[in-house]
Design a protein around this motif. Structure first.
Motif, PDB file in Angstrom:
ATOM      1  N   GLY A   1       0.816  -1.215   0.000  1.00  0.00           N
ATOM      2  CA  GLY A   1       0.000   0.000   0.000  1.00  0.00           C
ATOM      3  C   GLY A   1       0.845   1.258   0.000  1.00  0.00           C
ATOM      4  O   GLY A   1       0.525   2.235  -0.671  1.00  0.00           O
ATOM      5  N   LEU A   2       1.939   1.236   0.734  1.00  0.00           N
ATOM      6  CA  LEU A   2       2.793   2.417   0.832  1.00  0.00           C
ATOM      7  C   LEU A   2       3.598   2.649  -0.441  1.00  0.00           C
ATOM      8  O   LEU A   2       3.660   3.771  -0.960  1.00  0.00           O
ATOM      9  CB  LEU A   2       3.726   2.270   2.034  1.00  0.00           C
ATOM     10  N   PHE A   3       4.193   1.581  -0.972  1.00  0.00           N
ATOM     11  CA  PHE A   3       5.156   1.759  -2.056  1.00  0.00           C
ATOM     12  C   PHE A   3       4.582   1.523  -3.459  1.00  0.00           C
ATOM     13  O   PHE A   3       4.774   2.348  -4.353  1.00  0.00           O
ATOM     14  CB  PHE A   3       6.370   0.857  -1.830  1.00  0.00           C
ATOM     15  N   TYR A   4       3.878   0.419  -3.675  1.00  0.00           N
ATOM     16  CA  TYR A   4       3.407   0.143  -5.034  1.00  0.00           C
ATOM     17  C   TYR A   4       2.008   0.732  -5.275  1.00  0.00           C
ATOM     18  O   TYR A   4       1.790   1.439  -6.249  1.00  0.00           O
ATOM     19  CB  TYR A   4       3.417  -1.367  -5.304  1.00  0.00           C
ATOM     20  N   GLY A   5       1.089   0.458  -4.357  1.00  0.00           N
ATOM     21  CA  GLY A   5      -0.227   1.080  -4.483  1.00  0.00           C
ATOM     22  C   GLY A   5      -0.153   2.581  -4.269  1.00  0.00           C
ATOM     23  O   GLY A   5      -0.917   3.340  -4.873  1.00  0.00           O
ATOM     24  N   GLY A   6       0.748   3.019  -3.418  1.00  0.00           N
ATOM     25  CA  GLY A   6       0.861   4.435  -3.097  1.00  0.00           C
ATOM     26  C   GLY A   6       1.841   5.186  -3.975  1.00  0.00           C
ATOM     27  O   GLY A   6       1.458   5.920  -4.888  1.00  0.00           O
ATOM     28  N   LEU A   7       3.125   4.998  -3.732  1.00  0.00           N
ATOM     29  CA  LEU A   7       4.153   5.784  -4.417  1.00  0.00           C
ATOM     30  C   LEU A   7       4.138   5.584  -5.925  1.00  0.00           C
ATOM     31  O   LEU A   7       4.227   6.551  -6.695  1.00  0.00           O
ATOM     32  CB  LEU A   7       5.528   5.425  -3.840  1.00  0.00           C
ATOM     33  N   ALA A   8       4.012   4.344  -6.389  1.00  0.00           N
ATOM     34  CA  ALA A   8       4.039   4.089  -7.830  1.00  0.00           C
ATOM     35  C   ALA A   8       2.859   4.759  -8.531  1.00  0.00           C
ATOM     36  O   ALA A   8       2.998   5.295  -9.637  1.00  0.00           O
ATOM     37  CB  ALA A   8       4.035   2.585  -8.110  1.00  0.00           C
TER      38      ALA A   8
END
Length: 198
Positions: free
Chosen positions: A50-57
């Motif tokens: 959630g933080l990196f792929y769902g979020g940042l990406a």
């Protein structure tokens, strides 16, 4: 003696960010909703996705959509990217003792507002393609099912939302790979269901 000058062809130098954003959204949505369906507890894998792929990406994809002058893509990807980041924040801020945990009625309001926002974006997909219509239509339903599940504390509704969310996430993954493969091969490998524009 005059020489012939060849015309300069300027091509857009930006790749299509939509597959990245759709994969970031779709894969994270599938993994979270396997939890909602009752197969495993909330865990670090979901929060990291959630933080990196769902979020940042997704935020990166949205910024690239801005560069491509795609207002819908920019709004959707950046918004849902920060949805995932805010969801992780809701969990961690309480765990770290920064603030009191989100009460149930506040979480219901959070989900309802995101459901309304998604419904509004759904109307934009009516001018794009049927694949995106399914993604946004099923996501609207997902938010409202999760809100009802939280409001009623009915685990069966939350589990139903989980299964529906897996379908929603899978449809986003399909839309992402269709965009990617159709572009790579130069013809329709996987149909997106284009809509007729008046």
């Amino acid at each position: 003696m005059p020489t012939e000058i060849s015309p300069v062809i300027v091509r857009e130098g930006l790749a299509n960010p939509a597959p990245l954003g759709l994969f970031g959204f779709g894969m994270t949505t599938v993994l979270l909703n396997i939890h909602n369906a009752g197969f495993y507890e909330m865990n670090s894998m979901i929060l990291a996705m959630g933080l990196f792929y769902g979020g940042l990406a997704q935020v990166i994809a949205g910024i690239l959509e801005y560069k491509k002058n795609n207002t819908f893509g920019m709004t959707a990807f950046i918004s849902y990217g920060f949805f995932w980041i805010s969801l992780v924040g809701l969990i961690f801020m309480a765990k770290w003792g920064w603030i009191t945990p989100t009460p149930g009625n506040a979480l219901v309001a959070y989900l309802v507002v995101w459901g309304i926002f998604t419904l509004l974006l759904f109307f934009g997909t009516l001018r794009i393609n049927k694949a995106l219509q399914f993604v946004f239509g099923s996501l609207t339903l997902l938010f409202f099912l999760l809100a009802i599940g939280d409001a009623t504390k009915n685990e069966s509704i939350t589990h139903l939302a989980g299964y529906e969310g897996i379908i929603c996430g899978a449809s986003a993954i399909y839309t992402g790979i269709a965009n990617l493969l159709n572009e790579v091969y130069g013809y329709t490998v996987l149909p997106l269901g284009p809509v007729r524009k008046a």
